[in-house]
Design an enzyme around this catalytic site. Structure first.
Site, PDB file in Angstrom:
ATOM      1  N   GLU A  25       4.244  -5.012   8.057  1.00 35.34           N
ATOM      2  CA  GLU A  25       3.626  -3.840   8.465  1.00 35.34           C
ATOM      3  C   GLU A  25       3.777  -3.521   9.993  1.00 35.34           C
ATOM      4  OE1 GLU A  25       0.842  -5.447   5.242  1.00 35.34           O
ATOM      5  OE2 GLU A  25       2.186  -6.292   6.714  1.00 35.34           O
TER       6      GLU A  25
ATOM      7  N   ALA B 238       0.996  -1.147  -0.060  1.00 31.93           N
ATOM      8  CA  ALA B 238      -0.039   0.087   0.152  1.00 31.93           C
ATOM      9  C   ALA B 238       0.853   1.161   0.135  1.00 31.93           C
ATOM     10  CB  ALA B 238      -0.938   0.020   1.142  1.00 31.93           C
TER      11      ALA B 238
END
Length: 270
Positions: A146, A77
């Protein structure tokens, strides 16, 4: 005027994700090399639209999802975009839209193959996990990084990954953020095959063409059977329903005739 979606216009995003057709095989091509194909909301919207095109096209029998660049399949992302959304934006837009569109990609009726070179990190790995098969170049790397920046995987990656490689190995990847090399990904069941980088697209397209040459209804129903079984559905009932449905197709009649006549079947109907 082009509609603004997140950090870019939809027109800009449309140029970064496209469909290329080769007979019954379609390629979904990520083409944002300067940002390693990092995904934005506008690119997610574009993927949604392209999934709609594929769903409506009975002539497409298999899909290859790939990058236009060997540097990365998808780095995940776009941090600059999602970090500016705030808590409510993450909840209402980023996570919800990604989940919905990734689920749509995973549910495409035709089989999908991810051709992975370079990094498939974070949302990029989650994107690859939505495909039915994954062919990796020898230099490919896979990660859920992440946690290293204080966020969590948000587009269904942990659940899909655990279904492939198990809970413990998924925790190892998600809790450490450590990348896997292609050979380890193969050993763990994340990759189906590992090939040399210069053979990646050829192999993925050849596999897609092999699948596309099969009986359309039986192939698509088989995909649904496997997905349903993986979700815990009662397989005896599903198998009976699927077999009953497929038994009325022209493809089955051709397959049986070919078997009796000792020849290759000709599954060439749209």
């Amino acid at each position: 005027m082009a509609r603004k979606v997140g950090a870019m216009t939809q027109t800009e995003a449309d140029a970064l994700l496209r469909i290329a057709r080769d007979g019954p095989v379609a390629q979904l091509v990520l083409d944002r090399p300067d940002k390693l194909n990092a995904l934005t909301l506008a690119m997610i919207a574009r993927l949604d639209a392209l999934c709609g095109e594929l769903e409506a096209d009975a002539g497409v029998r298999a899909v290859v999802l790939r990058s236009a660049s060997s540097r990365a399949f998808c780095a995940g992302a776009d941090v600059h975009e999602w970090s500016a959304l705030g808590a409510e934006g993450m909840w209402r837009r980023w996570i919800a839209e990604g989940h919905r569109v990734f689920a749509r990609l995973a549910a495409l009726p035709m089989p999908t193959i991810a051709a992975i070179d370079g990094m498939a990190f974070g949302g990029g790995l989650e994107l690859a996990l939505c495909c039915d098969l994954r062919i990796a170049a020898r230099g490919a790397r896979f990660a859920l990084p992440e946690v290293k920046i204080g966020i969590v995987p948000g587009w269904g990656g942990p659940a899909r990954l655990a279904a492939l490689i198990g809970t413990s190995r998924t925790k190892h990847m998600a809790l450490t953020g450590t990348p896997l090399d292609a050979q380890t990904a193969l050993q763990w069941g994340l990759a189906n095959e590992v090939v040399e980088a210069d053979a990646l697209l050829e192999r993925a397209c050849a596999l897609a063409a092999e699948i596309a040459g099969g009986p359309r209804t039986a192939v698509q129903v088989t995909k649904q059977l496997v997905d349903a079984a993986a979700s815990g559905a009662p397989t005896a009932i599903l198998d009976a329903l699927a077999a009953g449905f497929v038994s009325g197709t022209d493809d089955l009649a051709e397959g049986v005739a070919a078997f009796r006549e000792k020849r290759a079947p000709r599954f060439n109907r749209p």
